[in-house]
Design a protein around this motif. Sequence first.
Motif, PDB file in Angstrom:
ATOM      1  N   ASP A  37      -9.013   1.718  13.329  1.00 10.10           N
ATOM      2  CA  ASP A  37      -8.843   2.166  11.946  1.00 10.10           C
ATOM      3  C   ASP A  37      -9.776   3.336  11.670  1.00 10.10           C
ATOM      4  O   ASP A  37     -10.654   3.632  12.469  1.00 10.10           O
ATOM      5  CB  ASP A  37      -9.071   1.020  10.949  1.00 10.10           C
ATOM      6  CG  ASP A  37     -10.507   0.522  10.906  1.00 10.10           C
ATOM      7  OD1 ASP A  37     -11.420   1.348  10.670  1.00 10.10           O
ATOM      8  OD2 ASP A  37     -10.729  -0.682  11.095  1.00 10.10           O
ATOM      9  N   ASP A  38      -9.549   4.002  10.563  1.00  8.57           N
ATOM     10  CA  ASP A  38     -10.374   5.163  10.206  1.00  8.57           C
ATOM     11  C   ASP A  38     -11.267   4.869   8.999  1.00  8.57           C
ATOM     12  O   ASP A  38     -11.622   5.756   8.245  1.00  8.57           O
ATOM     13  CB  ASP A  38      -9.505   6.390   9.941  1.00  8.57           C
ATOM     14  CG  ASP A  38      -8.559   6.222   8.763  1.00  8.57           C
ATOM     15  OD1 ASP A  38      -8.472   5.098   8.206  1.00  8.57           O
ATOM     16  OD2 ASP A  38      -7.895   7.202   8.394  1.00  8.57           O
ATOM     17  N   GLY A  39     -11.638   3.600   8.845  1.00  9.41           N
ATOM     18  CA  GLY A  39     -12.476   3.174   7.725  1.00  9.41           C
ATOM     19  C   GLY A  39     -13.948   3.444   7.948  1.00  9.41           C
ATOM     20  O   GLY A  39     -14.328   4.281   8.778  1.00  9.41           O
ATOM     21  N   PRO A  40     -14.805   2.697   7.244  1.00  8.98           N
ATOM     22  CA  PRO A  40     -16.239   2.956   7.283  1.00  8.98           C
ATOM     23  C   PRO A  40     -16.932   2.525   8.570  1.00  8.98           C
ATOM     24  O   PRO A  40     -18.050   2.947   8.830  1.00  8.98           O
ATOM     25  CB  PRO A  40     -16.778   2.156   6.095  1.00  8.98           C
ATOM     26  CG  PRO A  40     -15.791   1.072   5.898  1.00  8.98           C
ATOM     27  CD  PRO A  40     -14.458   1.655   6.280  1.00  8.98           C
ATOM     28  N   GLY A  41     -16.323   1.680   9.370  1.00  7.06           N
ATOM     29  CA  GLY A  41     -16.960   1.238  10.606  1.00  7.06           C
ATOM     30  C   GLY A  41     -17.677  -0.083  10.434  1.00  7.06           C
ATOM     31  O   GLY A  41     -17.843  -0.602   9.329  1.00  7.06           O
ATOM     32  N   VAL A  42     -18.094  -0.641  11.550  1.00  6.01           N
ATOM     33  CA  VAL A  42     -18.802  -1.919  11.582  1.00  6.01           C
ATOM     34  C   VAL A  42     -20.224  -1.709  11.086  1.00  6.01           C
ATOM     35  O   VAL A  42     -20.863  -0.717  11.405  1.00  6.01           O
ATOM     36  CB  VAL A  42     -18.843  -2.485  13.027  1.00  6.01           C
ATOM     37  CG1 VAL A  42     -19.601  -3.794  13.082  1.00  6.01           C
ATOM     38  CG2 VAL A  42     -17.439  -2.656  13.570  1.00  6.01           C
ATOM     39  N   PHE A  94       0.792  -1.230   0.000  1.00  9.56           N
ATOM     40  CA  PHE A  94       0.000   0.000   0.000  1.00  9.56           C
ATOM     41  C   PHE A  94       0.822   1.276   0.000  1.00  9.56           C
ATOM     42  O   PHE A  94       0.267   2.352  -0.227  1.00  9.56           O
ATOM     43  CB  PHE A  94      -0.961   0.004   1.195  1.00  9.56           C
ATOM     44  CG  PHE A  94      -2.003  -1.054   1.103  1.00  9.56           C
ATOM     45  CD1 PHE A  94      -3.072  -0.923   0.241  1.00  9.56           C
ATOM     46  CD2 PHE A  94      -1.906  -2.216   1.859  1.00  9.56           C
ATOM     47  CE1 PHE A  94      -4.035  -1.913   0.127  1.00  9.56           C
ATOM     48  CE2 PHE A  94      -2.862  -3.216   1.753  1.00  9.56           C
ATOM     49  CZ  PHE A  94      -3.925  -3.060   0.889  1.00  9.56           C
ATOM     50  N   GLY A  95       2.112   1.176   0.283  1.00 13.24           N
ATOM     51  CA  GLY A  95       2.960   2.365   0.287  1.00 13.24           C
ATOM     52  C   GLY A  95       2.422   3.444   1.211  1.00 13.24           C
ATOM     53  O   GLY A  95       2.027   3.176   2.345  1.00 13.24           O
ATOM     54  N   SER A  96       2.372   4.661   0.707  1.00 14.78           N
ATOM     55  CA  SER A  96       1.946   5.796   1.530  1.00 14.78           C
ATOM     56  C   SER A  96       0.448   5.789   1.829  1.00 14.78           C
ATOM     57  O   SER A  96      -0.024   6.611   2.616  1.00 14.78           O
ATOM     58  CB  SER A  96       2.326   7.107   0.835  1.00 14.78           C
ATOM     59  OG  SER A  96       1.633   7.218  -0.391  1.00 14.78           O
ATOM     60  N   ILE A 147      -8.473   0.047   4.841  1.00 17.68           N
ATOM     61  CA  ILE A 147      -7.430   0.658   4.016  1.00 17.68           C
ATOM     62  C   ILE A 147      -7.600   0.279   2.543  1.00 17.68           C
ATOM     63  O   ILE A 147      -7.681   1.139   1.668  1.00 17.68           O
ATOM     64  CB  ILE A 147      -6.028   0.226   4.501  1.00 17.68           C
ATOM     65  CG1 ILE A 147      -5.845   0.443   6.012  1.00 17.68           C
ATOM     66  CG2 ILE A 147      -4.931   0.925   3.695  1.00 17.68           C
ATOM     67  CD1 ILE A 147      -6.069   1.833   6.511  1.00 17.68           C
ATOM     68  N   ALA A 148      -7.632  -1.017   2.257  1.00 24.22           N
ATOM     69  CA  ALA A 148      -7.631  -1.515   0.875  1.00 24.22           C
ATOM     70  C   ALA A 148      -8.758  -0.962  -0.002  1.00 24.22           C
ATOM     71  O   ALA A 148      -8.506  -0.616  -1.155  1.00 24.22           O
ATOM     72  CB  ALA A 148      -7.649  -3.045   0.863  1.00 24.22           C
ATOM     73  N   PRO A 149      -9.991  -0.862   0.497  1.00 26.25           N
ATOM     74  CA  PRO A 149     -11.071  -0.424  -0.397  1.00 26.25           C
ATOM     75  C   PRO A 149     -11.019   1.056  -0.784  1.00 26.25           C
ATOM     76  O   PRO A 149     -11.685   1.468  -1.723  1.00 26.25           O
ATOM     77  CB  PRO A 149     -12.347  -0.691   0.406  1.00 26.25           C
ATOM     78  CG  PRO A 149     -11.962  -1.500   1.569  1.00 26.25           C
ATOM     79  CD  PRO A 149     -10.504  -1.291   1.790  1.00 26.25           C
ATOM     80  N   ARG A 150     -10.248   1.832  -0.060  1.00 30.67           N
ATOM     81  CA  ARG A 150     -10.252   3.275  -0.294  1.00 30.67           C
ATOM     82  C   ARG A 150      -9.028   3.699  -1.099  1.00 30.67           C
ATOM     83  O   ARG A 150      -7.898   3.341  -0.755  1.00 30.67           O
ATOM     84  CB  ARG A 150     -10.287   4.028   1.036  1.00 30.67           C
ATOM     85  CG  ARG A 150     -11.530   3.695   1.828  1.00 30.67           C
ATOM     86  CD  ARG A 150     -11.647   4.478   3.086  1.00 30.67           C
ATOM     87  NE  ARG A 150     -10.365   4.658   3.747  1.00 30.67           N
ATOM     88  CZ  ARG A 150     -10.225   5.152   4.959  1.00 30.67           C
ATOM     89  NH1 ARG A 150     -11.272   5.509   5.652  1.00 30.67           N
ATOM     90  NH2 ARG A 150      -9.044   5.282   5.495  1.00 30.67           N
ATOM     91  N   GLU A 151      -9.261   4.461  -2.122  1.00 34.07           N
ATOM     92  CA  GLU A 151      -8.168   4.952  -2.963  1.00 34.07           C
ATOM     93  C   GLU A 151      -7.167   5.768  -2.156  1.00 34.07           C
ATOM     94  O   GLU A 151      -5.960   5.720  -2.402  1.00 34.07           O
ATOM     95  CB  GLU A 151      -8.740   5.789  -4.102  1.00 34.07           C
ATOM     96  CG  GLU A 151      -7.747   6.071  -5.195  1.00 34.07           C
ATOM     97  CD  GLU A 151      -8.410   6.728  -6.378  1.00 34.07           C
ATOM     98  OE1 GLU A 151      -7.901   7.789  -6.789  1.00 34.07           O
ATOM     99  OE2 GLU A 151      -9.416   6.196  -6.873  1.00 34.07           O
ATOM    100  N   SER A 152      -7.658   6.489  -1.167  1.00 33.17           N
ATOM    101  CA  SER A 152      -6.778   7.323  -0.343  1.00 33.17           C
ATOM    102  C   SER A 152      -6.089   6.527   0.763  1.00 33.17           C
ATOM    103  O   SER A 152      -5.207   7.051   1.445  1.00 33.17           O
ATOM    104  CB  SER A 152      -7.579   8.464   0.283  1.00 33.17           C
ATOM    105  OG  SER A 152      -8.589   7.928   1.135  1.00 33.17           O
ATOM    106  N   GLY A 153      -6.501   5.274   0.965  1.00 31.59           N
ATOM    107  CA  GLY A 153      -5.913   4.478   2.042  1.00 31.59           C
ATOM    108  C   GLY A 153      -6.458   4.909   3.382  1.00 31.59           C
ATOM    109  O   GLY A 153      -7.615   5.306   3.495  1.00 31.59           O
ATOM    110  N   GLY A 154      -5.620   4.849   4.395  1.00 29.66           N
ATOM    111  CA  GLY A 154      -6.076   5.242   5.720  1.00 29.66           C
ATOM    112  C   GLY A 154      -5.041   4.957   6.778  1.00 29.66           C
ATOM    113  O   GLY A 154      -3.881   4.663   6.493  1.00 29.66           O
ATOM    114  N   ALA A 155      -5.499   5.049   8.019  1.00 25.55           N
ATOM    115  CA  ALA A 155      -4.599   4.937   9.161  1.00 25.55           C
ATOM    116  C   ALA A 155      -5.083   3.874  10.137  1.00 25.55           C
ATOM    117  O   ALA A 155      -6.289   3.661  10.298  1.00 25.55           O
ATOM    118  CB  ALA A 155      -4.493   6.278   9.875  1.00 25.55           C
TER     119      ALA A 155
END
Length: 164
Positions: free
Chosen positions: A107-112, A45-47, A81-89
Amino acid sequence: GARRMCVLLGDFLRKTLKVSTLDSIPLADELALVDAFIGIEEVRFGSRLTVERQIDESALTCRVPPLLLQPLIENAVRHAIAPRESGGAITIEGGRSGDTLRVSIVDDGPGVGEGSRSNGHGRIGLANTRDRLRVLYGDRGQLALVNVPGGGTRATVEIPFRRR
């Protein structure tokens, strides 16, 4: 990148084989395994992948089952992280509260209940982790998954704090 990935995968495999026969390892060693796994994901995923750690030093000697945190990190990478083009933390938090060790993967994704987690992906790893904690610690071993206000998921493991 391919060469680095092969080296990292080999290193991770050797480390997991080494600890797979052990009942428990210090949290510091478990975090080293997590770092090896994250290194592999950073090649992918790099940056787009940012990982932060907030671990209380007093927690590092606690004995934990080997590879307890890896499936939680894997879920965070896969679903946040993977589903988002911008990635995440991802943030790894850990500390001792009396006779309890608490470690969270945030994580800072979409949530449960939103995005890919709502259709059952990741449930097997979570169920296996919960079952493993129940067998090892009875009611004192817990895994909770909650939405983070503002977005994201917090997976928190609680186990008895033991140094042996």
